[in-house]
Design a protein around this motif. Structure first.
Motif, PDB file in Angstrom:
ATOM      1  N   GLN A 151      -0.447  23.062   5.686  1.00  0.00           N
ATOM      2  CA  GLN A 151      -1.699  23.921   5.993  1.00  0.00           C
ATOM      3  C   GLN A 151      -2.935  23.646   5.360  1.00  0.00           C
ATOM      4  N   ASP A 197       5.821  30.142  13.479  1.00  0.00           N
ATOM      5  CA  ASP A 197       5.145  31.486  12.906  1.00  0.00           C
ATOM      6  C   ASP A 197       3.636  31.212  13.074  1.00  0.00           C
ATOM      7  N   GLU A 198       2.814  32.439  12.752  1.00  0.00           N
ATOM      8  CA  GLU A 198       1.609  32.398  12.616  1.00  0.00           C
ATOM      9  C   GLU A 198       0.606  31.312  12.026  1.00  0.00           C
ATOM     10  N   PHE A 246       1.007  28.498  14.510  1.00  0.00           N
ATOM     11  CA  PHE A 246      -0.016  28.562  15.544  1.00  0.00           C
ATOM     12  C   PHE A 246      -1.688  28.153  15.162  1.00  0.00           C
ATOM     13  N   ALA A 247      -1.921  28.774  13.748  1.00  0.00           N
ATOM     14  CA  ALA A 247      -3.277  28.636  13.599  1.00  0.00           C
ATOM     15  C   ALA A 247      -3.575  27.250  13.242  1.00  0.00           C
ATOM     16  N   GLU A 304      -3.998  25.235  16.592  1.00  0.00           N
ATOM     17  CA  GLU A 304      -5.320  25.645  17.081  1.00  0.00           C
ATOM     18  C   GLU A 304      -6.312  24.839  16.264  1.00  0.00           C
TER      19      GLU A 304
END
Length: 177
Positions: A15, A47-48, A51-52, A55
């Motif tokens: 991340q 998970d979110e 996806f983030a 993106e």
């Protein structure tokens, strides 16, 4: 010999990977491992946070692909909702899938980065392909049976890298991002 296991960047989490950092290193494609890099091996869907991350990379013009030693069904289920290409049963660190990725994306080796959590598969495979290698801390400590065997050998390599002061487990390059 140790150079084949040594990543160019060592981070505490995928991340934190910044698309601008990748662009500064002329990276156009980020090839990601799934299991224990993006999610635990027993989590079937992105998970979110995943996806983030995808993106964010797409918004900044960084192409993405997933490469995994896992079976096609697992990789397909994970990749489909993300809308990115995937390469299952890659047999990392062997080079066949990496060569296919270069062909499919029509890129040179210096335009590709590999992100993964294992020295024996992800870093060795990426380095043998002459890609930019990024090692991330595993998202969880539990592993599949065959990964546990890899981790035994990986621990020996970490000790050698630490002895040579090339890579210290837990001393991340996060501040460079």
């Amino acid at each position: 010999m140790l150079k084949w296991f040594y990543p160019k960047l060592y981070i505490s989490s995928y991340q934190l990977l910044n698309p601008d950092y990748l662009k500064q290193h002329h990276i156009k494609l980020l090839v990601c491992d799934i299991d224990n890099t993006l999610v635990p091996h027993d989590v079937a869907d992105p998970d979110e946070a995943v996806f983030a991350f995808v993106e964010k990379m797409k918004e900044h013009g960084i192409l993405m692909a997933l490469v995994s030693n896992n079976v096609e069904e697992r990789v397909k289920v994970f990749a489909k909702p993300l809308g990115i290409p995937y390469y299952p049963f890659a047999k990392k660190p062997f080079q066949k899938q990496y060569h296919q990725i270069l062909k499919d994306f029509k890129l040179s080796r210096d335009e590709v980065a590999v992100l993964g959590d294992q020295l024996l598969t992800d870093m060795l495979g990426g380095n043998l392909a002459h890609f930019y290698t990024i090692l991330s801390k595993p998202v969880v400590t539990r592993d599949l049976k065959w990964t546990k065997i890899n981790r035994l050998f990986e621990n020996l390599i970490y000790r050698l890298l630490e002895h040579k002061e090339l890579l210290i487990r837990g001393e991340f390059d996060d501040e460079t991002l």
